[in-house]
Scaffold this motif. Structure first.
Motif, PDB file in Angstrom:
ATOM      1  N   HIS A 150       2.159   2.787  -9.825  1.00 39.97           N
ATOM      2  CA  HIS A 150       1.830   4.044 -10.135  1.00 39.97           C
ATOM      3  C   HIS A 150       3.001   4.701 -11.121  1.00 39.97           C
ATOM      4  O   HIS A 150       4.151   5.030 -10.395  1.00 39.97           O
ATOM      5  N   PHE A 151       2.491   5.173 -12.393  1.00 39.83           N
ATOM      6  CA  PHE A 151       3.187   5.840 -13.086  1.00 39.83           C
ATOM      7  C   PHE A 151       2.425   6.672 -14.128  1.00 39.83           C
ATOM      8  O   PHE A 151       1.375   6.208 -14.289  1.00 39.83           O
TER       9      PHE A 151
ATOM     10  N   ARG B 220      -1.198  -5.681  -3.474  1.00 41.60           N
ATOM     11  CA  ARG B 220      -0.586  -6.422  -2.767  1.00 41.60           C
ATOM     12  C   ARG B 220       0.880  -6.099  -3.045  1.00 41.60           C
ATOM     13  O   ARG B 220       1.848  -6.080  -2.004  1.00 41.60           O
ATOM     14  N   LYS B 221       1.361  -5.557  -4.307  1.00 40.45           N
ATOM     15  CA  LYS B 221       2.526  -5.065  -4.750  1.00 40.45           C
ATOM     16  C   LYS B 221       2.414  -3.879  -5.426  1.00 40.45           C
ATOM     17  O   LYS B 221       1.784  -3.714  -6.396  1.00 40.45           O
ATOM     18  N   LEU B 222       3.081  -2.782  -5.302  1.00 45.35           N
ATOM     19  CA  LEU B 222       3.075  -1.351  -5.953  1.00 45.35           C
ATOM     20  C   LEU B 222       4.609  -1.218  -6.300  1.00 45.35           C
ATOM     21  O   LEU B 222       5.224  -0.758  -5.419  1.00 45.35           O
ATOM     22  N   VAL B 223       4.496  -0.967  -7.515  1.00 45.23           N
ATOM     23  CA  VAL B 223       6.056  -0.195  -8.034  1.00 45.23           C
ATOM     24  C   VAL B 223       5.656   1.320  -8.193  1.00 45.23           C
ATOM     25  O   VAL B 223       4.617   1.687  -8.844  1.00 45.23           O
ATOM     26  N   GLN B 224       6.748   2.159  -7.562  1.00 47.32           N
ATOM     27  CA  GLN B 224       6.508   3.425  -7.875  1.00 47.32           C
ATOM     28  C   GLN B 224       7.583   3.955  -8.453  1.00 47.32           C
ATOM     29  O   GLN B 224       8.869   3.630  -8.355  1.00 47.32           O
ATOM     30  N   LEU B 225       7.320   4.554  -9.828  1.00 42.86           N
ATOM     31  CA  LEU B 225       8.021   4.984 -10.826  1.00 42.86           C
ATOM     32  C   LEU B 225       8.057   6.470 -11.184  1.00 42.86           C
ATOM     33  O   LEU B 225       6.971   7.041 -11.365  1.00 42.86           O
ATOM     34  N   ASP B 226       9.134   7.194 -11.123  1.00 46.39           N
ATOM     35  CA  ASP B 226       8.992   8.363 -11.220  1.00 46.39           C
ATOM     36  C   ASP B 226      10.345   8.832 -12.272  1.00 46.39           C
ATOM     37  O   ASP B 226      11.444   8.264 -11.900  1.00 46.39           O
ATOM     38  N   SER B 227      10.339   9.962 -12.664  1.00 46.43           N
ATOM     39  CA  SER B 227      11.573  10.411 -13.570  1.00 46.43           C
ATOM     40  C   SER B 227      12.354  11.336 -12.820  1.00 46.43           C
ATOM     41  O   SER B 227      13.496  11.457 -13.468  1.00 46.43           O
ATOM     42  N   SER B 228      11.952  11.716 -11.713  1.00 50.52           N
ATOM     43  CA  SER B 228      12.888  12.743 -10.613  1.00 50.52           C
ATOM     44  C   SER B 228      13.320  11.866  -9.576  1.00 50.52           C
ATOM     45  O   SER B 228      12.423  11.271  -8.591  1.00 50.52           O
TER      46      SER B 228
ATOM     47  N   SER C 234      -1.572   9.681 -10.762  1.00 50.29           N
ATOM     48  CA  SER C 234      -2.495  10.894  -9.959  1.00 50.29           C
ATOM     49  C   SER C 234      -1.764  12.218 -10.272  1.00 50.29           C
ATOM     50  O   SER C 234      -0.549  12.395  -9.972  1.00 50.29           O
ATOM     51  N   SER C 235      -2.487  12.934 -11.098  1.00 50.27           N
ATOM     52  CA  SER C 235      -2.245  14.397 -11.272  1.00 50.27           C
ATOM     53  C   SER C 235      -0.883  14.734 -11.735  1.00 50.27           C
ATOM     54  O   SER C 235      -0.328  15.685 -11.271  1.00 50.27           O
TER      55      SER C 235
END
Length: 287
Positions: free
Chosen positions: A12-13, A41-49, A96-97
């Motif tokens: 998710h990026f 089954r596996k989700l990498v969550q990536l955010d700049s903050s 997402s948005s």
């Protein structure tokens, strides 16, 4: 639906935030095989903050409902630079948005295509160019009245007509794009502007004015309240004005030999003119 083929690794990026999408994925089991919604089954969550990414960890770090359906880990990353993943890593990339905050959108799309596996899927929802049209118009009229000039007060968005060319230019195949316009009610224009400010969705353009006068804001609020009232036959009886938010949905695939392709030019065996005349004849007989 083709997404049933994707089961393993997703990302998710950009803009995963504190994990809203992850919680939605964990709400139910996959219709096909194991994993959460969509077979993830596996989700990498990536955010700049970093503060936003780990905001809710103290509340419930891994205690999301049905979190056993989908494992996850979080990373801080910059959407303006290359992703720290090798080629052909992910089955699915979601956003997402958040894409309306990206400066180099064509570059990011090409980077997303790089980290996708062949026949991998990229799907996203982004804020479209027709969003907050009422607020834009009110601020333009107010500024013309107060100062005789116009400046930017709402950040730039991508137009719906440009999304297809952006995805094709990045090399995605079979792009599919849809659009939705959502009307949101507010008591007044001042409440709307405060809401945008508290959401962190204010104007971040470098060339924006450092300060806008109070008279301009008051004038814009009055213009908004008069020009964009909630329709009389609306079921929303609690609010006086409405704001439009355009959401663009799109899906594209990294090219693969298994995907359908158009036949070579000139290989058709039927004449389109004959087909039109045939269908016209059938309609004539029915009438």
């Amino acid at each position: 639906f083709k997404l049933q083929n994707f089961y393993s690794t997703s990302i998710h990026f950009p803009g995963s935030g504190p994990g809203y999408l992850y919680r939605e994925i964990c709400k139910d089991e996959s219709l096909h095989g194991s994993g959460g919604i969509g077979g993830v089954r596996k989700l990498v969550q990536l955010d700049s903050s970093q503060p936003m990414l780990f905001r809710d960890d103290e509340i419930d770090s891994t205690n999301y409902e049905n979190s056993e359906l989908c494992s996850t880990y979080k990373m801080v990353g910059n959407e303006e630079s290359n992703l720290n993943f090798p080629d052909d890593t992910f089955d699915l990339v979601m956003s997402s948005s958040s894409l309306h905050w990206v400066n180099n959108l064509p570059g990011l799309l090409m980077e997303i295509k790089r980290v996708l596996k062949p026949d991998g899927c990229f799907m996203f929802a982004m804020i479209g160019g027709a969003s907050l049209s009422e607020l834009r118009s009110s601020l333009v009229l107010a500024e013309l009245e107060q100062s005789g000039g116009v400046s930017t007060h709402v950040g730039p968005f991508v137009d719906f007509s440009d999304v297809g060319s952006l995805m094709s230019g990045a090399g995605f195949s079979l792009p599919t794009i849809d659009i939705d316009t959502i009307k949101i009610g507010y008591p007044s224009a001042m409440v709307l502007m405060e809401h945008l400010q508290r959401m962190g969705e204010g104007n971040a353009c470098i060339n924006r004015m450092e300060r806008t006068s109070l008279d301009t804001f008051l004038s814009a609020a009055c213009i908004y309240d008069n020009m964009f009232k909630v329709e009389e036959n609306s079921l929303d009886v609690e609010h006086e004005i409405e704001a439009s938010v355009q959401v663009i949905y799109a899906i594209g695939w990294k090219p693969h030999e298994s995907q359908p392709r158009p036949k070579e030019r000139g290989s058709a065996k039927a004449n389109l003119k004959d087909m039109v005349e045939f269908s016209s004849g059938i309609k004539g007989e029915e009438s």
